[in-house]
Design an enzyme around this catalytic site. Structure first.
Site, PDB file in Angstrom:
ATOM      1  N   HIS A  82      29.632  31.860  37.860  1.00 21.60           N
ATOM      2  CA  HIS A  82      30.369  33.015  37.339  1.00 21.60           C
ATOM      3  C   HIS A  82      30.751  32.737  35.899  1.00 21.60           C
ATOM      4  CE1 HIS A  82      32.997  36.488  37.268  1.00 21.60           C
ATOM      5  NE2 HIS A  82      33.857  35.732  36.605  1.00 21.60           N
ATOM      6  N   ASP A 161      42.143  43.973  44.138  1.00 22.08           N
ATOM      7  CA  ASP A 161      41.887  43.690  42.719  1.00 22.08           C
ATOM      8  C   ASP A 161      41.651  44.974  41.939  1.00 22.08           C
ATOM      9  OD1 ASP A 161      41.392  41.794  40.506  1.00 22.08           O
ATOM     10  OD2 ASP A 161      39.409  42.696  40.550  1.00 22.08           O
ATOM     11  N   ARG A 168      47.153  46.414  35.646  1.00 25.40           N
ATOM     12  CA  ARG A 168      47.311  45.416  34.568  1.00 25.40           C
ATOM     13  C   ARG A 168      46.792  45.973  33.251  1.00 25.40           C
ATOM     14  NH1 ARG A 168      43.856  40.834  36.691  1.00 25.40           N
ATOM     15  NH2 ARG A 168      44.310  39.847  34.696  1.00 25.40           N
ATOM     16  N   SER A 183      42.312  37.137  40.271  1.00 22.74           N
ATOM     17  CA  SER A 183      41.395  38.274  40.235  1.00 22.74           C
ATOM     18  C   SER A 183      39.945  37.779  40.352  1.00 22.74           C
ATOM     19  CB  SER A 183      41.609  39.033  38.918  1.00 22.74           C
ATOM     20  OG  SER A 183      40.559  39.915  38.663  1.00 22.74           O
ATOM     21  N   LYS A 187      37.371  37.514  44.205  1.00 22.15           N
ATOM     22  CA  LYS A 187      36.040  38.121  44.354  1.00 22.15           C
ATOM     23  C   LYS A 187      34.980  37.056  44.647  1.00 22.15           C
ATOM     24  CE  LYS A 187      37.082  40.251  40.547  1.00 22.15           C
ATOM     25  NZ  LYS A 187      37.262  41.017  39.320  1.00 22.15           N
TER      26      LYS A 187
END
Ligand code: URA
Length: 432
Positions: A82, A161, A168, A183, A187
């Site tokens: 990621h 989220d 946010r 967050s 995921k």
């Protein structure tokens, strides 16, 4: 339990229990806590932070708010990567096939680009015929048969989220390390992989502006992953320069292909090697860093990684011929350098923004993109440049968009008489 008491507790800097955090997340998802209380809670977290245990509890509660993708039926070691988002970041298209060429299983859920950052799905869709909307069955079968598949994120993943991120965004509470870490990791943890390598970017083109902030975020995410049973490592990588030369969609796929054939830019190759080295080490496939790198380099030089890429693209509806048919922008404009010297700084945000203005990225989630357009960065950090030489070339379709992109690039490059060493792209590796 009363929400206001939990807000007061966090406002005073006290720790929240697992039950209290679960109560807040559940109330966010089922709508029983009004937006103004969620916003106040988020602001309290921004100022007071959360400790490691609270951050893990928040991540777990968020992950459990939706579907968990078990990846049952995939045989072999499942690895994931990621990136926290960068300019010119086509690393998944290199590291994914490279890992798969080593026998690892890459079942990847990716995203689309927004603002100055691109997304793997958009890049893949520049290849004629490629589909990213595989069913779960097709996804699993493809990973078993070809070692790699890349699709969009399922709509049921981590609904908490979606609500919290929107809140946010609207309340100026995005830049909190525990909130960002929870967050991202909620995921990642909703898809049950065995190994995760995080590429945490820092610099002008990233969420985290400094190495120190990047390190804090990386440390938090590694703690969360390890705390929840996922073998996790994080690389801290420089986003004070675009990755490689290409910024856009089809143009980035072409650069990824060059890299898979062993002819890619050194920073992209280095990052892909670093990610896959961690995959091989954490997966217990390689005994040492040196052995891992030797295996990976052989997969690039022998053509095995490129072959795996073609196999992966073909399985998703493309072909090797389709790679030749990716769209090319009809026009090119040179953006010249106004002085001679060395490139000592590049404003990545401006380069990403310029690519978006050309049509390569999305201004809003609803914007459509043009896969053919993009920016080729000729001169990179540390390069010598003569007055009049191209700094970048803009590949465009609409003149007015090119003009807007040129304005965005106006002060993106700093050129000075003395050279400065650009330093490595991978600064540190954090392990549990
Ligand atoms: N990416 C995410 O998914 N969440 C954040 O909070 C920041 C970046």
């Amino acid at each position: 339990m009363r929400t206001v008491d939990l807000i007061l507790q966090k406002k005073a800097g006290h720790k929240l229990s697992r039950e209290e955090i679960e109560f807040l997340v559940a109330g966010t998802v089922n709508g029983s806590i009004p937006d103004y209380q969620i916003s106040a809670f988020l602001m309290a977290v921004c100022f007071r932070g959360m400790d490691a245990e609270e951050t893990v509890d928040l991540t777990r509660a968020m992950r459990d708010s939706g579907q968990i993708v078990r990846l049952e039926g995939i045989r072999g070691l499942k690895v994931d990567k990621h990136s926290t988002g960068g300019v010119g970041d086509k690393t998944t298209l290199v590291a994914g096939p490279l890992a798969a060429a080593c026998g690892l299983k890459v079942a990847k859920m990716s995203g689309r680009g927004l603002g100055h950052t691109g997304g793997t799905l958009d890049k893949m869709e520049s290849i004629p015929g490629v589909r990213v909307d595989l069913s779960q069955r097709e996804f699993i079968d493809q990973v078993n048969n070809h070692g790699i598949a890349v699709i969009g994120q399922s709509g049921d993943l981590v609904p908490a989220d979606k609500t919290l991120y929107a809140m946010r965004d609207a309340t100026g509470t995005v830049d909190s390390i525990p909130l960002i870490a929870a967050s991202i990791m909620s995921k990642k943890l909703a898809v049950l992989n065995d190994v995760l390598v995080l590429d945490v970017k820092f610099g002008k083109g990233a969420f985290m502006q400094t190495l120190d902030e990047g390190r804090q975020l990386a440390r938090s995410m590694v703690e969360i992953g390890s705390g929840m049973g996922l073998r996790t490592a994080a690389l801290l990588t420089d986003m004070d320069r675009p990755l490689g030369h290409a910024v856009g969609n089809a143009i980035e796929v072409r650069e990824a292909i060059d890299c898979l054939r062993g002819k890619g830019p050194d920073d992209l190759e280095e990052l892909a090697l670093a990610i896959c080295t961690e995959h091989l080490l954490m997966g217990g496939i390689a005994a040492s860093r040196e052995a891992a790198r030797a295996t990976l380099k052989e997969k690039l030089s022998s053509g095995a990684a490129y072959k795996k890429f073609v196999e992966f693209i073909a399985a998703q509806g493309g072909s090797e011929e389709a790679l030749e048919q990716m769209p090319r922008a009809p026009h090119e404009e040179v953006f010249p350098c106004h002085a001679s010297g060395f490139v000592t700084a590049i404003d990545c945000l401006a380069v990403g923004h310029a690519a978006m203005l050309l049509g390569a990225g999305r201004e809003t989630k609803e914007s459509t993109i043009d896969h053919s357009v993009g920016i080729f960065v000729d001169k990179r950090l540390g390069d010598a440049v003569a007055k009049g030489e191209p700094l970048v070339r803009l590949q465009y379709a609409v003149r007015a968009r090119c003009d807007a992109a040129i304005r965005a690039l106006e002060s993106a490059f700093r050129v000075e008489p003395a050279r400065r060493d650009p330093g490595p792209v991978v600064h540190e590796v954090l392990r549990p």
